[in-house]
Write an enzyme that holds these catalytic residues in place. Structure first.
Site, PDB file in Angstrom:
ATOM      1  N   TYR A  22       0.942  -1.142   0.114  1.00  0.00           N
ATOM      2  CA  TYR A  22       0.101   0.013   0.064  1.00  0.00           C
ATOM      3  C   TYR A  22       1.042   1.504   0.007  1.00  0.00           C
ATOM      4  O   TYR A  22       0.667   2.095  -0.691  1.00  0.00           O
ATOM      5  CB  TYR A  22      -0.916  -0.024   1.118  1.00  0.00           C
ATOM      6  CG  TYR A  22      -1.786   1.172   1.159  1.00  0.00           C
ATOM      7  CD1 TYR A  22      -2.868   1.449   0.431  1.00  0.00           C
ATOM      8  CD2 TYR A  22      -1.493   2.417   2.259  1.00  0.00           C
ATOM      9  CE1 TYR A  22      -3.621   2.598   0.421  1.00  0.00           C
ATOM     10  CE2 TYR A  22      -2.401   3.309   2.153  1.00  0.00           C
ATOM     11  CZ  TYR A  22      -3.528   3.483   1.326  1.00  0.00           C
ATOM     12  OH  TYR A  22      -4.292   4.708   1.351  1.00  0.00           O
ATOM     13  N   GLU A  44     -11.465   5.114   3.804  1.00  0.00           N
ATOM     14  CA  GLU A  44     -11.165   5.899   4.753  1.00  0.00           C
ATOM     15  C   GLU A  44     -12.180   6.095   5.871  1.00  0.00           C
ATOM     16  O   GLU A  44     -11.973   6.165   7.042  1.00  0.00           O
ATOM     17  CB  GLU A  44     -10.658   7.314   4.129  1.00  0.00           C
ATOM     18  CG  GLU A  44      -9.379   7.252   3.286  1.00  0.00           C
ATOM     19  CD  GLU A  44      -8.027   6.925   4.153  1.00  0.00           C
ATOM     20  OE1 GLU A  44      -8.124   7.063   5.649  1.00  0.00           O
ATOM     21  OE2 GLU A  44      -7.300   6.635   3.597  1.00  0.00           O
ATOM     22  N   TRP A  52      -5.726   0.900  10.034  1.00  0.00           N
ATOM     23  CA  TRP A  52      -5.627   1.021   8.567  1.00  0.00           C
ATOM     24  C   TRP A  52      -5.435  -0.524   8.128  1.00  0.00           C
ATOM     25  O   TRP A  52      -5.775  -0.980   7.231  1.00  0.00           O
ATOM     26  CB  TRP A  52      -4.661   1.983   7.993  1.00  0.00           C
ATOM     27  CG  TRP A  52      -4.660   1.700   6.595  1.00  0.00           C
ATOM     28  CD1 TRP A  52      -3.639   1.602   5.486  1.00  0.00           C
ATOM     29  CD2 TRP A  52      -5.709   2.568   5.652  1.00  0.00           C
ATOM     30  NE1 TRP A  52      -3.912   1.976   4.374  1.00  0.00           N
ATOM     31  CE2 TRP A  52      -5.484   2.080   4.176  1.00  0.00           C
ATOM     32  CE3 TRP A  52      -7.076   2.881   5.834  1.00  0.00           C
ATOM     33  CZ2 TRP A  52      -6.278   2.568   3.340  1.00  0.00           C
ATOM     34  CZ3 TRP A  52      -7.893   3.075   4.938  1.00  0.00           C
ATOM     35  CH2 TRP A  52      -7.428   2.793   3.764  1.00  0.00           C
TER      36      TRP A  52
END
Length: 182
Positions: A22, A44, A52
């Site tokens: 990522y 998000e 995350w």
């Protein structure tokens, strides 16, 4: 064994690789496709209050649950779809976040009609300070507080800060971002 239970059992090396992929290939790089911008916004929003890593591990399940983040499809989701999502253990089952995804898809459809694309709307509003962006997003979308807006805009290249200048990925992001090269 389901995909989600397998992904939850990642080794430390696999978890590190998930983050590295990522970081090195997505974080901060500009996104051209409206559906992928919507995907990042939904992810998000769902990260709020969570790590995350949790979102990265569930990304494939999110893509399945939300029709690969096809904006028009999600905008047409019904109450039955909302109930289906609330039962889907592969995603974050939070009614406010689910409703935000569907309502934000409807808003993006309107923005596409008015501006040609979600990307165009974002670009037409660039540059703004973080505070100006947050105010605009709160007025336009649901479930978009300061941290969500900041991370969405940094992760999609509309605000700097995804990588420090000494990070090897910084120059790659900079080279691909016409907003920073003007």
């Amino acid at each position: 064994m389901s995909y989600c239970s397998v992904i939850d059992m990642l080794t430390p090396e696999a978890r590190k690789a998930l983050h590295k992929n990522y970081h090195d290939n997505y974080y901060g790089f500009p996104i051209q496709d409206d559906n992928e911008l919507f995907a990042r916004l939904v992810l998000e929003i769902n990260q709020a209050g969570l790590s995350w890593e949790t979102i990265l591990k569930k990304e494939t399940s999110f893509r399945c649950a939300y029709a690969n983040f096809d904006i028009a499809t999600v905008a047409a989701f019904t109450d039955d779809d909302r109930q289906r999502l609330m039962q889907d253990s592969g995603i974050i089952r939070n009614r406010l976040k689910i409703n935000a995804a569907i309502e934000n898809a409807k808003t993006i459809v309107q923005l596409q009609q008015e501006h040609g694309s979600f990307k165009n709307w974002l670009t037409k509003n660039h540059p703004k300070t973080k505070e100006e962006w947050v105010k605009l997003f709160k007025k336009t979308f649901r479930f978009t507080g300061g941290e969500i807006v900041n991370e969405f805009l940094m992760s999609t290249g509309f605000l700097p800060g995804a990588h420090s200048t000494d990070c090897p990925i910084y120059l790659k992001v900079l080279a691909q971002n016409p907003l920073w090269n003007s």
